[in-house]
Design a protein around this motif. Structure first.
Motif, PDB file in Angstrom:
ATOM      1  N   GLN A  64      16.951 -41.662 -10.958  1.00 47.72           N
ATOM      2  CA  GLN A  64      18.405 -41.542 -11.023  1.00 47.72           C
ATOM      3  C   GLN A  64      19.085 -42.707 -10.295  1.00 47.72           C
ATOM      4  O   GLN A  64      20.079 -43.246 -10.782  1.00 47.72           O
ATOM      5  CB  GLN A  64      18.834 -40.217 -10.420  1.00 47.72           C
ATOM      6  CG  GLN A  64      20.260 -39.859 -10.715  1.00 47.72           C
ATOM      7  CD  GLN A  64      20.571 -38.476 -10.216  1.00 47.72           C
ATOM      8  OE1 GLN A  64      20.413 -38.200  -9.029  1.00 47.72           O
ATOM      9  NE2 GLN A  64      21.006 -37.615 -11.116  1.00 47.72           N
TER      10      GLN A  64
ATOM     11  N   SER B 180      23.075 -31.807 -11.281  1.00 44.39           N
ATOM     12  CA  SER B 180      22.593 -31.061 -12.444  1.00 44.39           C
ATOM     13  C   SER B 180      21.394 -31.767 -13.076  1.00 44.39           C
ATOM     14  O   SER B 180      20.428 -31.107 -13.484  1.00 44.39           O
ATOM     15  CB  SER B 180      23.719 -30.924 -13.463  1.00 44.39           C
ATOM     16  OG  SER B 180      23.268 -30.310 -14.631  1.00 44.39           O
ATOM     17  N   ALA B 181      21.446 -33.077 -13.153  1.00 47.26           N
ATOM     18  CA  ALA B 181      20.310 -33.825 -13.712  1.00 47.26           C
ATOM     19  C   ALA B 181      19.077 -33.667 -12.832  1.00 47.26           C
ATOM     20  O   ALA B 181      17.956 -33.518 -13.336  1.00 47.26           O
ATOM     21  CB  ALA B 181      20.682 -35.291 -13.855  1.00 47.26           C
ATOM     22  N   ARG B 182      19.280 -33.682 -11.526  1.00 44.35           N
ATOM     23  CA  ARG B 182      18.139 -33.480 -10.616  1.00 44.35           C
ATOM     24  C   ARG B 182      17.568 -32.065 -10.763  1.00 44.35           C
ATOM     25  O   ARG B 182      16.363 -31.862 -10.674  1.00 44.35           O
ATOM     26  CB  ARG B 182      18.552 -33.739  -9.178  1.00 44.35           C
ATOM     27  CG  ARG B 182      18.724 -35.217  -8.902  1.00 44.35           C
ATOM     28  CD  ARG B 182      18.892 -35.486  -7.449  1.00 44.35           C
ATOM     29  NE  ARG B 182      19.196 -36.899  -7.254  1.00 44.35           N
ATOM     30  CZ  ARG B 182      19.539 -37.403  -6.096  1.00 44.35           C
ATOM     31  NH1 ARG B 182      19.639 -36.633  -5.036  1.00 44.35           N
ATOM     32  NH2 ARG B 182      19.802 -38.685  -6.002  1.00 44.35           N
TER      33      ARG B 182
ATOM     34  N   GLU C 213      27.331 -33.868 -12.013  1.00 49.18           N
ATOM     35  CA  GLU C 213      26.447 -34.313 -13.090  1.00 49.18           C
ATOM     36  C   GLU C 213      25.091 -34.759 -12.539  1.00 49.18           C
ATOM     37  O   GLU C 213      24.037 -34.444 -13.101  1.00 49.18           O
ATOM     38  CB  GLU C 213      27.115 -35.470 -13.833  1.00 49.18           C
ATOM     39  CG  GLU C 213      26.240 -36.162 -14.841  1.00 49.18           C
ATOM     40  CD  GLU C 213      26.844 -37.464 -15.343  1.00 49.18           C
ATOM     41  OE1 GLU C 213      26.086 -38.240 -15.944  1.00 49.18           O
ATOM     42  OE2 GLU C 213      28.049 -37.704 -15.128  1.00 49.18           O
ATOM     43  N   LEU C 214      25.106 -35.484 -11.425  1.00 49.35           N
ATOM     44  CA  LEU C 214      23.870 -35.996 -10.845  1.00 49.35           C
ATOM     45  C   LEU C 214      23.010 -34.858 -10.273  1.00 49.35           C
ATOM     46  O   LEU C 214      21.785 -34.840 -10.457  1.00 49.35           O
ATOM     47  CB  LEU C 214      24.184 -37.023  -9.764  1.00 49.35           C
ATOM     48  CG  LEU C 214      24.952 -38.261 -10.249  1.00 49.35           C
ATOM     49  CD1 LEU C 214      25.339 -39.136  -9.079  1.00 49.35           C
ATOM     50  CD2 LEU C 214      24.155 -39.021 -11.277  1.00 49.35           C
TER      51      LEU C 214
ATOM     52  N   VAL D 216      15.112 -34.716 -13.209  1.00 52.93           N
ATOM     53  CA  VAL D 216      15.206 -36.166 -13.009  1.00 52.93           C
ATOM     54  C   VAL D 216      14.925 -36.456 -11.536  1.00 52.93           C
ATOM     55  O   VAL D 216      15.499 -35.831 -10.646  1.00 52.93           O
ATOM     56  CB  VAL D 216      16.612 -36.689 -13.400  1.00 52.93           C
ATOM     57  CG1 VAL D 216      16.733 -38.172 -13.116  1.00 52.93           C
ATOM     58  CG2 VAL D 216      16.887 -36.402 -14.865  1.00 52.93           C
TER      59      VAL D 216
ATOM     60  N   SER E 247      17.492 -30.503 -13.435  1.00 53.39           N
ATOM     61  CA  SER E 247      16.773 -30.503 -14.710  1.00 53.39           C
ATOM     62  C   SER E 247      15.476 -31.295 -14.650  1.00 53.39           C
ATOM     63  O   SER E 247      14.753 -31.361 -15.639  1.00 53.39           O
ATOM     64  CB  SER E 247      17.653 -31.095 -15.809  1.00 53.39           C
ATOM     65  OG  SER E 247      18.810 -30.327 -15.969  1.00 53.39           O
TER      66      SER E 247
ATOM     67  N   GLU F 167      20.428 -31.981  -4.797  1.00 51.81           N
ATOM     68  CA  GLU F 167      20.296 -30.950  -5.829  1.00 51.81           C
ATOM     69  C   GLU F 167      20.668 -29.582  -5.272  1.00 51.81           C
ATOM     70  O   GLU F 167      21.286 -28.767  -5.962  1.00 51.81           O
ATOM     71  CB  GLU F 167      18.862 -30.915  -6.354  1.00 51.81           C
ATOM     72  CG  GLU F 167      18.633 -29.825  -7.371  1.00 51.81           C
ATOM     73  CD  GLU F 167      17.164 -29.635  -7.697  1.00 51.81           C
ATOM     74  OE1 GLU F 167      16.848 -28.615  -8.339  1.00 51.81           O
ATOM     75  OE2 GLU F 167      16.344 -30.484  -7.315  1.00 51.81           O
TER      76      GLU F 167
END
Length: 166
Positions: free
Chosen positions: A89, A78-80, A75-76, A84, A82, A155
């Motif tokens: 974070q 994936s957020a990076r 999840e982390l 973030v 995207s 990432e």
């Protein structure tokens, strides 16, 4: 009584009945001459079973904080991916970890205050101090574990995390 104090000895002498002659004087002595010559309180405190409670709490905090982040690495990452930033974070993760940590400290403090307030508790201030030491070690260690977990999540490992998920 330990440590022996002269006022206590004077109170003990005041309870005597003076029926005896002048030759027999009462003597205060230790009941068990083999044990209790000295008070080993400091040695017993240093060798207590909870001696390593604070360092173990620190280690547990680091491991728990790291595991909290590593379980969400997909999840982390994936957020990076995207957009973030790692700093944002990490701040979010610290906030997420701080709330349950503070709640657990409050529950622990309330429990310790309740238990040490019971009649017959020996030295409640020392017990409160020891539990505060554990809490003050656990929370920063937990946050350190979260920061470490956030810094080790990359990432570029997004697809590796995706393949390794269960």
């Amino acid at each position: 009584m330990w440590p022996q104090a002269e006022p206590v000895a004077a109170h003990l002498r005041s309870t005597l009945i003076s029926d005896g002659d002048a030759q027999t004087r009462p003597q205060l002595s230790q009941l068990n001459s083999r044990l209790g010559q000295s008070f080993p309180g400091e040695r017993l405190f240093v060798e207590r079973i909870t001696e390593f409670a604070a360092p173990i709490a620190g280690l547990a905090g680091v491991v728990i904080g790291f595991a909290m982040v590593r379980m969400r690495r997909l999840e982390l990452a994936s957020a990076r991916h995207s957009g973030v930033t790692p700093a944002t974070q990490t701040l979010i993760l610290l906030g997420e970890a701080l709330v349950p940590a503070l709640v657990s400290v409050l529950v622990t403090a309330a429990t310790v205050m309740l238990v040490t307030g019971l009649p017959g508790t020996l030295d409640p201030a020392a017990l409160r101090g020891l539990s505060a030491r554990v809490c003050l070690t656990l929370v920063p260690a937990l946050l350190l574990g979260v920061i470490t977990g956030a810094l080790t999540t990359r990432e570029k490992h997004l697809f590796r995390y995706f393949k390794a998920r269960t």
